[in-house]
Design an enzyme around this catalytic site. Structure first.
Site, PDB file in Angstrom:
ATOM      1  N   ARG A  20       0.822  -1.224   0.000  1.00  0.00           N
ATOM      2  CA  ARG A  20       0.000   0.000   0.000  1.00  0.00           C
ATOM      3  C   ARG A  20       0.857   1.277   0.000  1.00  0.00           C
ATOM      4  O   ARG A  20       0.459   2.299   0.548  1.00  0.00           O
ATOM      5  CB  ARG A  20      -0.946   0.035   1.214  1.00  0.00           C
ATOM      6  N   ARG A  26      -6.652  12.350  -5.215  1.00  0.00           N
ATOM      7  CA  ARG A  26      -7.859  11.760  -4.614  1.00  0.00           C
ATOM      8  C   ARG A  26      -9.003  12.771  -4.501  1.00  0.00           C
ATOM      9  O   ARG A  26     -10.175  12.402  -4.579  1.00  0.00           O
ATOM     10  CB  ARG A  26      -7.469  11.251  -3.227  1.00  0.00           C
ATOM     11  N   TYR A  49     -15.333 -10.907  -0.127  1.00  0.00           N
ATOM     12  CA  TYR A  49     -16.025  -9.663  -0.470  1.00  0.00           C
ATOM     13  C   TYR A  49     -17.246  -9.932  -1.349  1.00  0.00           C
ATOM     14  O   TYR A  49     -18.280  -9.280  -1.216  1.00  0.00           O
ATOM     15  CB  TYR A  49     -15.073  -8.691  -1.176  1.00  0.00           C
TER      16      TYR A  49
HETATM   17  O1  CP3 Z   1      -0.057  -1.402  -2.583  1.00  0.00           O
HETATM   18  C1  CP3 Z   1      -0.286  -0.432  -3.337  1.00  0.00           C
HETATM   19  O2  CP3 Z   1       0.128   0.718  -3.121  1.00  0.00           O
HETATM   20  C2  CP3 Z   1      -1.015  -0.698  -4.631  1.00  0.00           C
HETATM   21  C3  CP3 Z   1      -2.414  -0.467  -4.626  1.00  0.00           C
HETATM   22  C4  CP3 Z   1      -3.359  -1.349  -3.820  1.00  0.00           C
HETATM   23  C5  CP3 Z   1      -4.592  -0.854  -3.318  1.00  0.00           C
HETATM   24  N1  CP3 Z   1      -5.298  -1.899  -2.816  1.00  0.00           N
HETATM   25  C6  CP3 Z   1      -5.042   0.543  -3.407  1.00  0.00           C
HETATM   26  C7  CP3 Z   1      -6.078   1.024  -2.488  1.00  0.00           C
HETATM   27  C8  CP3 Z   1      -3.317  -2.714  -3.517  1.00  0.00           C
HETATM   28  C9  CP3 Z   1      -2.204  -3.728  -3.759  1.00  0.00           C
HETATM   29  C10 CP3 Z   1      -4.558  -3.040  -2.889  1.00  0.00           C
HETATM   30  C11 CP3 Z   1      -4.906  -4.408  -2.469  1.00  0.00           C
HETATM   31  C12 CP3 Z   1      -6.116  -4.621  -1.673  1.00  0.00           C
HETATM   32  N2  CP3 Z   1      -7.330  -4.005  -1.779  1.00  0.00           N
HETATM   33  C13 CP3 Z   1      -6.236  -5.630  -0.691  1.00  0.00           C
HETATM   34  C14 CP3 Z   1      -5.160  -6.619  -0.337  1.00  0.00           C
HETATM   35  C15 CP3 Z   1      -4.111  -6.039   0.528  1.00  0.00           C
HETATM   36  C16 CP3 Z   1      -4.570  -5.718   1.918  1.00  0.00           C
HETATM   37  O3  CP3 Z   1      -4.400  -4.533   2.284  1.00  0.00           O
HETATM   38  O4  CP3 Z   1      -4.985  -6.605   2.624  1.00  0.00           O
HETATM   39  C17 CP3 Z   1      -7.536  -5.557  -0.163  1.00  0.00           C
HETATM   40  C18 CP3 Z   1      -8.118  -6.429   0.929  1.00  0.00           C
HETATM   41  C19 CP3 Z   1      -8.231  -4.537  -0.872  1.00  0.00           C
HETATM   42  C20 CP3 Z   1      -9.646  -4.108  -0.722  1.00  0.00           C
HETATM   43  C21 CP3 Z   1      -9.736  -2.713  -0.293  1.00  0.00           C
HETATM   44  N3  CP3 Z   1      -9.463  -1.631  -1.078  1.00  0.00           N
HETATM   45  C22 CP3 Z   1     -10.116  -2.240   0.992  1.00  0.00           C
HETATM   46  C23 CP3 Z   1     -10.482  -3.115   2.170  1.00  0.00           C
HETATM   47  C24 CP3 Z   1     -10.084  -0.848   0.929  1.00  0.00           C
HETATM   48  C25 CP3 Z   1     -10.554   0.097   1.997  1.00  0.00           C
HETATM   49  C26 CP3 Z   1      -9.630   0.131   3.135  1.00  0.00           C
HETATM   50  C27 CP3 Z   1      -8.634   1.210   2.934  1.00  0.00           C
HETATM   51  O5  CP3 Z   1      -7.442   0.975   3.099  1.00  0.00           O
HETATM   52  O6  CP3 Z   1      -9.103   2.332   2.635  1.00  0.00           O
HETATM   53  C28 CP3 Z   1      -9.617  -0.481  -0.349  1.00  0.00           C
HETATM   54  C29 CP3 Z   1      -9.353   0.891  -0.858  1.00  0.00           C
HETATM   55  C30 CP3 Z   1      -7.988   1.203  -1.347  1.00  0.00           C
HETATM   56  N4  CP3 Z   1      -7.258   0.397  -2.180  1.00  0.00           N
HETATM   57  C31 CP3 Z   1      -7.262   2.393  -1.102  1.00  0.00           C
HETATM   58  C32 CP3 Z   1      -6.069   2.286  -1.822  1.00  0.00           C
HETATM   59  C33 CP3 Z   1      -4.977   3.307  -1.940  1.00  0.00           C
HETATM   60  C34 CP3 Z   1      -7.743   3.571  -0.292  1.00  0.00           C
HETATM   61  C35 CP3 Z   1      -8.637   4.349  -1.163  1.00  0.00           C
HETATM   62  C36 CP3 Z   1      -8.713   5.783  -0.768  1.00  0.00           C
HETATM   63  O7  CP3 Z   1      -9.478   6.087   0.126  1.00  0.00           O
HETATM   64  O8  CP3 Z   1      -7.992   6.564  -1.408  1.00  0.00           O
END
Ligand code: CP3
Length: 344
Positions: free
Chosen positions: A27, A40, A153
């Protein structure tokens, strides 16, 4: 394709001894970066994922700002359920929401194994653009969610601490559950193949909820499908498997033929090494919350982690994603400590 100027990650994944340990952060493209927050403000989450120019700019931000040794594609694991026919929303400060999740066999009529070129072509376009923009500075990591985590999910419809509805679905309707897991697996294999073709140098499979399953269920509902993915990909591109919390199954994960295993902070590096064997590359495992410590404490703790791994067959990373409230200077301290460390 351009030659890589920094191929530490790839050499480490081949089992070679390197001059120093490569470092990146799960992330790493995200909300702790002010430059990400600017983008964003203007675009929705999936708009950022679907617009190659935006995905490209966000992917490269941590390379420029924090100095990591690899870029990871900006996207999300939930683009695959979208491509398979489900509506997926991302609700600000709440997380993923699927208004019509899979609950019964009848719901399966809404799920398809899509042509990935047609449905996820924007990802491959983004990868090509990122590779051009990176110009060989660091390798690019592609990724997908593991079938079990995506099923969580697709059935629960939102985040959960227990994913009890997803588990109930698997226990009450195992035939349908396995049908769904196989469809996700088939989609994921073609998706990751195309990511590699488009230029991804490494791919990582994220099983964020693997740790919710006991060892038998992990084999049956998760690893069985991860194994198919690794088998299909491993001769095309290096594969890292990260199943958070599923450390009891490290030996079985190592036996899949994956090039690297991600581990979280709840297992000692020595224990993971013993379970994975001498030849496995281990990735991890700094507690993301520890990046909230004062910088001198981060330096000391990261050094202790590196010492414990010993500097060989190790990719420094966090044990899960970086938290949004981590100061950029602390993320940099993590990366710099790894870059300055040498085996004793
Ligand atoms: O790692 C990176 O920088 C690459 C991008 C990336 C994102 N999501 C961007 C993102 C990757 C590799 C993921 C994977 C992902 N997404 C997973 C597996 C890894 C983990 O963290 O367990 C999961 C379970 C998801 C599903 C997901 N997407 C959730 C649960 C959420 C909300 C929680 C959160 O962190 O906000 C997201 C949103 C998300 N995916 C964001 C980002 C940068 C945040 C979005 C925002 O508010 O800008």
């Amino acid at each position: 394709m351009s030659l890589l100027k920094n191929d530490l990650l790839l050499r480490t994944l081949r089992g070679e001894k390197t001059e120093r340990v490569p470092v990146w952060m799960m992330r790493q493209a995200g909300r702790y970066l002010p430059e990400y927050l600017v983008i964003r403000e203007k675009y929705g989450f999936f708009e950022r994922c679907q617009t190659p120019e935006l995905a490209c700019a966000i992917t490269i931000q941590p390379v420029d700002i924090v100095g990591v040794d690899a870029a990871i594609l900006f996207s999300d694991i939930l683009v695959v359920p979208q491509a398979m026919g489900l509506e997926v929303q991302l609700i600000e400060s709440k997380g993923p929401f699927l208004p019509d999740p899979i609950k019964t066999a009848a719901d399966m009529s809404r799920v398809i194994v899509p042509d990935v070129e047609e449905t996820l072509g924007y990802v491959f376009d983004a990868i090509k653009m990122i590779k051009r923009e990176l110009d060989g500075r660091v390798p690019l990591i592609g990724f997908a969610g593991a079938p079990w985590t995506l099923l969580c999910y697709m059935v629960q419809g939102k985040g959960s601490k227990t994913f009890d509805e997803a588990k109930a679905f698997c226990y009450q309707q195992p035939v349908v559950a396995h049908q769904l897991l196989q469809m996700i697996t088939d989609t994921t294999i073609s998706y990751l193949r195309k990511q590699a073709e488009a230029g991804a140098d490494v791919v990582q499979v994220f099983d964020s909820w693997g740790g919710l399953l006991g060892p038998e269920d992990f084999e049956n509902l998760s690893l069985k499908y991860i194994r198919q993915i690794v088998t299909a990909l491993k001769d095309i591109v290096p594969v890292i498997v990260f199943a958070k919390g599923a450390w009891q199954s490290i030996p079985e994960m190592a036996a899949t033929g994956a090039h690297g295993l991600g581990i979280d902070w709840c297992i000692r590096p020595e224990t993971a090494r013993r379970m994975a064997g001498e030849n496995m590359v281990l990735q991890g495992n700094f507690d993301p919350a520890k990046l909230l410590s004062p910088i001198p404490v981060i330096e000391k703790e990261v050094t202790a982690m590196l010492d414990a791994f010993g500097g060989h067959r190790h990719i420094a990373n966090l044990g899960h994603g970086i938290l949004p409230n981590v100061p950029v200077a602390h993320a940099k301290a993590f990366v710099d400590t790894v870059k300055n460390w040498r085996p004793r």
